[in-house]
Design a protein around this motif. Sequence first.
Motif, PDB file in Angstrom:
ATOM      1  N   ILE A  22       0.865  -1.182   0.000  1.00  0.00           N
ATOM      2  CA  ILE A  22       0.000   0.000   0.000  1.00  0.00           C
ATOM      3  C   ILE A  22       0.902   1.233   0.000  1.00  0.00           C
ATOM      4  N   TYR A  23       0.731   2.075  -1.017  1.00  0.00           N
ATOM      5  CA  TYR A  23       1.640   3.196  -1.238  1.00  0.00           C
ATOM      6  C   TYR A  23       0.888   4.511  -1.412  1.00  0.00           C
ATOM      7  N   ALA A  24       1.630   5.604  -1.283  1.00  0.00           N
ATOM      8  CA  ALA A  24       1.102   6.942  -1.522  1.00  0.00           C
ATOM      9  C   ALA A  24       2.096   7.717  -2.365  1.00  0.00           C
ATOM     10  N   ILE A  25       1.589   8.526  -3.254  1.00  0.00           N
ATOM     11  CA  ILE A  25       2.440   9.461  -3.992  1.00  0.00           C
ATOM     12  C   ILE A  25       2.584  10.689  -3.109  1.00  0.00           C
ATOM     13  N   ILE A  26       3.826  11.028  -2.772  1.00  0.00           N
ATOM     14  CA  ILE A  26       4.047  12.166  -1.879  1.00  0.00           C
ATOM     15  C   ILE A  26       4.639  13.373  -2.597  1.00  0.00           C
ATOM     16  N   ASN A  27       5.010  13.187  -3.865  1.00  0.00           N
ATOM     17  CA  ASN A  27       5.546  14.284  -4.674  1.00  0.00           C
ATOM     18  C   ASN A  27       5.234  13.957  -6.129  1.00  0.00           C
ATOM     19  N   TYR A  28       4.637  14.897  -6.857  1.00  0.00           N
ATOM     20  CA  TYR A  28       4.223  14.611  -8.229  1.00  0.00           C
ATOM     21  C   TYR A  28       5.308  14.873  -9.265  1.00  0.00           C
ATOM     22  N   LYS A  29       6.072  15.948  -9.114  1.00  0.00           N
ATOM     23  CA  LYS A  29       7.123  16.263 -10.099  1.00  0.00           C
ATOM     24  C   LYS A  29       8.401  16.608  -9.366  1.00  0.00           C
ATOM     25  N   PRO A  30       9.397  15.742  -9.300  1.00  0.00           N
ATOM     26  CA  PRO A  30       9.400  14.380  -9.825  1.00  0.00           C
ATOM     27  C   PRO A  30       8.513  13.476  -8.963  1.00  0.00           C
ATOM     28  N   THR A  31       7.977  12.429  -9.585  1.00  0.00           N
ATOM     29  CA  THR A  31       7.092  11.517  -8.866  1.00  0.00           C
ATOM     30  C   THR A  31       7.884  10.700  -7.862  1.00  0.00           C
ATOM     31  N   ILE A  32       7.489  10.814  -6.610  1.00  0.00           N
ATOM     32  CA  ILE A  32       8.096  10.038  -5.524  1.00  0.00           C
ATOM     33  C   ILE A  32       6.963   9.419  -4.733  1.00  0.00           C
ATOM     34  N   PHE A  33       7.056   8.130  -4.528  1.00  0.00           N
ATOM     35  CA  PHE A  33       6.048   7.479  -3.709  1.00  0.00           C
ATOM     36  C   PHE A  33       6.728   6.737  -2.581  1.00  0.00           C
ATOM     37  N   GLY A  34       5.947   6.433  -1.567  1.00  0.00           N
ATOM     38  CA  GLY A  34       6.476   5.736  -0.415  1.00  0.00           C
ATOM     39  C   GLY A  34       5.460   4.749   0.121  1.00  0.00           C
ATOM     40  N   GLN A  35       5.930   3.859   0.971  1.00  0.00           N
ATOM     41  CA  GLN A  35       5.066   2.842   1.560  1.00  0.00           C
ATOM     42  C   GLN A  35       4.309   3.432   2.744  1.00  0.00           C
ATOM     43  N   ILE A  36       3.004   3.212   2.765  1.00  0.00           N
ATOM     44  CA  ILE A  36       2.191   3.671   3.891  1.00  0.00           C
ATOM     45  C   ILE A  36       2.451   2.733   5.064  1.00  0.00           C
ATOM     46  N   ILE A  37       2.865   3.288   6.183  1.00  0.00           N
ATOM     47  CA  ILE A  37       3.182   2.521   7.384  1.00  0.00           C
ATOM     48  C   ILE A  37       1.936   2.331   8.238  1.00  0.00           C
ATOM     49  N   ASN A  38       1.171   3.416   8.411  1.00  0.00           N
ATOM     50  CA  ASN A  38      -0.087   3.335   9.138  1.00  0.00           C
ATOM     51  C   ASN A  38      -1.049   4.364   8.569  1.00  0.00           C
ATOM     52  N   ILE A  39      -2.344   4.107   8.807  1.00  0.00           N
ATOM     53  CA  ILE A  39      -3.367   4.968   8.209  1.00  0.00           C
ATOM     54  C   ILE A  39      -4.621   4.935   9.076  1.00  0.00           C
ATOM     55  N   SER A  40      -5.364   6.029   9.055  1.00  0.00           N
ATOM     56  CA  SER A  40      -6.656   6.111   9.740  1.00  0.00           C
ATOM     57  C   SER A  40      -7.565   6.989   8.889  1.00  0.00           C
ATOM     58  N   LYS A  41      -8.746   7.277   9.415  1.00  0.00           N
ATOM     59  CA  LYS A  41      -9.661   8.163   8.701  1.00  0.00           C
ATOM     60  C   LYS A  41      -9.138   9.596   8.676  1.00  0.00           C
ATOM     61  N   ASP A  42      -8.197   9.912   9.568  1.00  0.00           N
ATOM     62  CA  ASP A  42      -7.687  11.277   9.682  1.00  0.00           C
ATOM     63  C   ASP A  42      -6.356  11.528   8.984  1.00  0.00           C
ATOM     64  N   GLY A  43      -5.558  10.464   8.760  1.00  0.00           N
ATOM     65  CA  GLY A  43      -4.242  10.704   8.193  1.00  0.00           C
ATOM     66  C   GLY A  43      -3.450   9.431   7.997  1.00  0.00           C
ATOM     67  N   MET A  44      -2.175   9.607   7.637  1.00  0.00           N
ATOM     68  CA  MET A  44      -1.312   8.458   7.370  1.00  0.00           C
ATOM     69  C   MET A  44       0.150   8.845   7.567  1.00  0.00           C
ATOM     70  N   ALA A  45       0.991   7.813   7.744  1.00  0.00           N
ATOM     71  CA  ALA A  45       2.443   7.984   7.805  1.00  0.00           C
ATOM     72  C   ALA A  45       3.031   7.195   6.653  1.00  0.00           C
ATOM     73  N   VAL A  46       3.971   7.804   5.938  1.00  0.00           N
ATOM     74  CA  VAL A  46       4.549   7.209   4.735  1.00  0.00           C
ATOM     75  C   VAL A  46       6.067   7.238   4.833  1.00  0.00           C
ATOM     76  N   ARG A  47       6.715   6.095   4.588  1.00  0.00           N
ATOM     77  CA  ARG A  47       8.179   6.035   4.520  1.00  0.00           C
ATOM     78  C   ARG A  47       8.594   6.098   3.069  1.00  0.00           C
ATOM     79  N   TYR A  48       9.639   6.890   2.809  1.00  0.00           N
ATOM     80  CA  TYR A  48      10.098   7.078   1.436  1.00  0.00           C
ATOM     81  C   TYR A  48      11.585   7.368   1.425  1.00  0.00           C
ATOM     82  N   SER A  49      12.165   7.318   0.239  1.00  0.00           N
ATOM     83  CA  SER A  49      13.577   7.637   0.050  1.00  0.00           C
ATOM     84  C   SER A  49      13.678   8.939  -0.725  1.00  0.00           C
TER      85      SER A  49
END
Length: 121
Positions: A22-49
């Motif tokens: 389960i991943y999230a795009i955290i930057n569109y240009k350049p495209t960078i995505f990261g793995q979602i570590i945890n998530i709720s109805k209010d937010g999420m934490a994403v690890r990325y390089s």
Amino acid sequence: MKNAERPVEKRRHHRLQTIDGIYAIINYKPTIFGQIINISKDGMAVRYSSNGRQLNVPSESDVFIIDSNFYIEKIQIKIVSDFEIGDKLPFSSQKNRQRCFQFRQMKSSQHFQLDYLLQNY
């Protein structure tokens, strides 16, 4: 020795740990995505390089599952924190980071998809 006080929990909903894929795009240009570590109805934490790149401050993010048709597009977000995490390989210039997001106003279809994700993954 004093008892350390626990920080006050400000979240309205409990964060759920996610499965791999389960991943999230955290930057569109350049495209960078990261793995979602945890998530709720209010937010999420994403690890990325970051690979040392300076990232934009996005106002939206996409959430998707690898090998699935599941995709939530353009969720309005606010960055709560972004910090380096210590699981870096020795002699590597690659820096791993964790970025925490708060979800902003969402469309009803995005709420529905997020609820589906929380219940099934």
